[in-house]
Design an enzyme around this catalytic site. Structure first.
Site, short mmCIF file in Angstrom:
data_model
loop_
_atom_site.label_atom_id
_atom_site.label_comp_id
_atom_site.label_asym_id
_atom_site.label_seq_id
_atom_site.Cartn_x
_atom_site.Cartn_y
_atom_site.Cartn_z
N ARG A 52 -7.95 1.78 -6.02
CA ARG A 52 -8.79 0.61 -6.25
C ARG A 52 -10.17 0.86 -5.68
O ARG A 52 -10.36 1.69 -4.79
CB ARG A 52 -8.19 -0.62 -5.56
CG ARG A 52 -6.81 -1.00 -6.07
CD ARG A 52 -6.37 -2.29 -5.42
NE ARG A 52 -6.28 -2.16 -3.98
CZ ARG A 52 -6.18 -3.19 -3.14
NH1 ARG A 52 -6.23 -4.41 -3.62
NH2 ARG A 52 -6.08 -3.00 -1.85
N ALA A 56 -4.28 -6.87 2.57
CA ALA A 56 -4.59 -8.29 2.72
C ALA A 56 -4.55 -8.72 4.18
O ALA A 56 -5.44 -9.47 4.64
CB ALA A 56 -3.61 -9.12 1.89
N HIS A 58 24.10 -5.22 14.88
CA HIS A 58 24.86 -4.34 13.98
C HIS A 58 25.67 -5.21 13.01
O HIS A 58 26.30 -6.16 13.42
CB HIS A 58 25.81 -3.45 14.78
CG HIS A 58 26.72 -2.64 13.91
ND1 HIS A 58 26.33 -1.47 13.31
CD2 HIS A 58 28.02 -2.85 13.54
CE1 HIS A 58 27.33 -0.98 12.60
NE2 HIS A 58 28.37 -1.80 12.73
N VAL A 118 -4.42 5.42 -9.74
CA VAL A 118 -5.84 5.76 -9.65
C VAL A 118 -6.53 5.09 -8.48
O VAL A 118 -7.70 5.35 -8.20
CB VAL A 118 -6.58 5.40 -10.96
CG1 VAL A 118 -6.03 6.21 -12.11
CG2 VAL A 118 -6.47 3.90 -11.25
#
Length: 229
Positions: free
Chosen positions: A34, A81, A206, A32
């Site tokens: 923030r 953040a 690699h 939903v």
């Protein structure tokens, strides 16, 4: 396809789409989102503009009231953040008279910590075409099936690069295990407006996931090493 509804039994969830089609799954995750929590902290009382709980600012985090700044998730934009940290540093340096460069929102790394991870920085293909023109953008996708470390981790996904034709890479978008750890180099590539040929000359270790980022640039530079489809 838009979501129309859902029904639940003891061991499954059936999702109905507006088209009438149905999908069945073990679980349904509802995200939903923030929202800001700014009610009751006195913003309106001192005249600060508030829009649905958010505090609009200019590029230097200044509100409409002299001397009042806002940073972090209450400022419209990415709710991350590290964006808030960077805004705080920007405000401190600006107050100190250091004249810092405003943040470029598209240059902020975005990571979704799912499994596999999703990491992105810069412009999407659609946004790049909107800014530079439909025929002025090139893209390439490197499938992680051609990456040795991805096979060891049993992960799938890809690295997608977006570049201006004959110009720099303006967007990097990645899906796969540990891709959040690769977005740092991707940010440097986009932020320093690197050409695919320049990044292709770098040697990536690699076997690593980071190697996939290098191979994507090799492919965009016209000299692919591994390929998988």
């Amino acid at each position: 396809m838009k979501f129309a509804g859902a029904t639940q039994t003891d061991d499954a969830v059936t999702i109905t789409l507006e088209s009438g089609d149905t999908l069945e799954a073990d679980l349904l995750l509802v995200a939903v989102g923030r929202g800001p929590v700014t009610d009751g902290i006195g913003l309106e009382e001192i005249g600060v503009t508030v829009d649905r709980g958010f505090v609009p600012t200019d590029e230097r985090c200044r509100t409409n009231v002299e001397g009042v700044r806002a940073v972090g998730d209450i400022v419209p934009g990415l709710q991350l953040a590290h964006r808030g940290f960077a805004q705080g540093i920007l405000v401190a340096e600006d107050i100190a008279g250091l004249d810092p460069q405003p943040l470029e929102e598209s240059g902020i790394p975005r990571v979704t910590y799912s499994d596999p991870e999703i990491a992105s920085v810069g412009l999407t293909e659609a946004k790049a075409k909107e800014l530079h023109g439909e025929d002025a953008v090139e893209c390439v996708e490197f499938n992680l099936g051609g990456n040795g470390k991805s096979q060891m981790l049993a992960t799938a996904g890809f690295v997608k690069l977006v570049r201006v034709t004959d110009g720099p890479v303006v967007g990097v978008h990645m899906i796969g295990a540990r891709m959040g750890e690769q977005v740092g180099e991707a940010q440097l590539i986009v932020g320093w407006e690197a050409l695919p040929e320049e990044v292709a000359s770098f040697i990536h270790a690699h076997p690593t996931q980071n190697e996939a980022l290098g191979e994507a640039h090799l492919a965009l530079a016209g000299k692919p090493l591994h390929a998988h489809s």
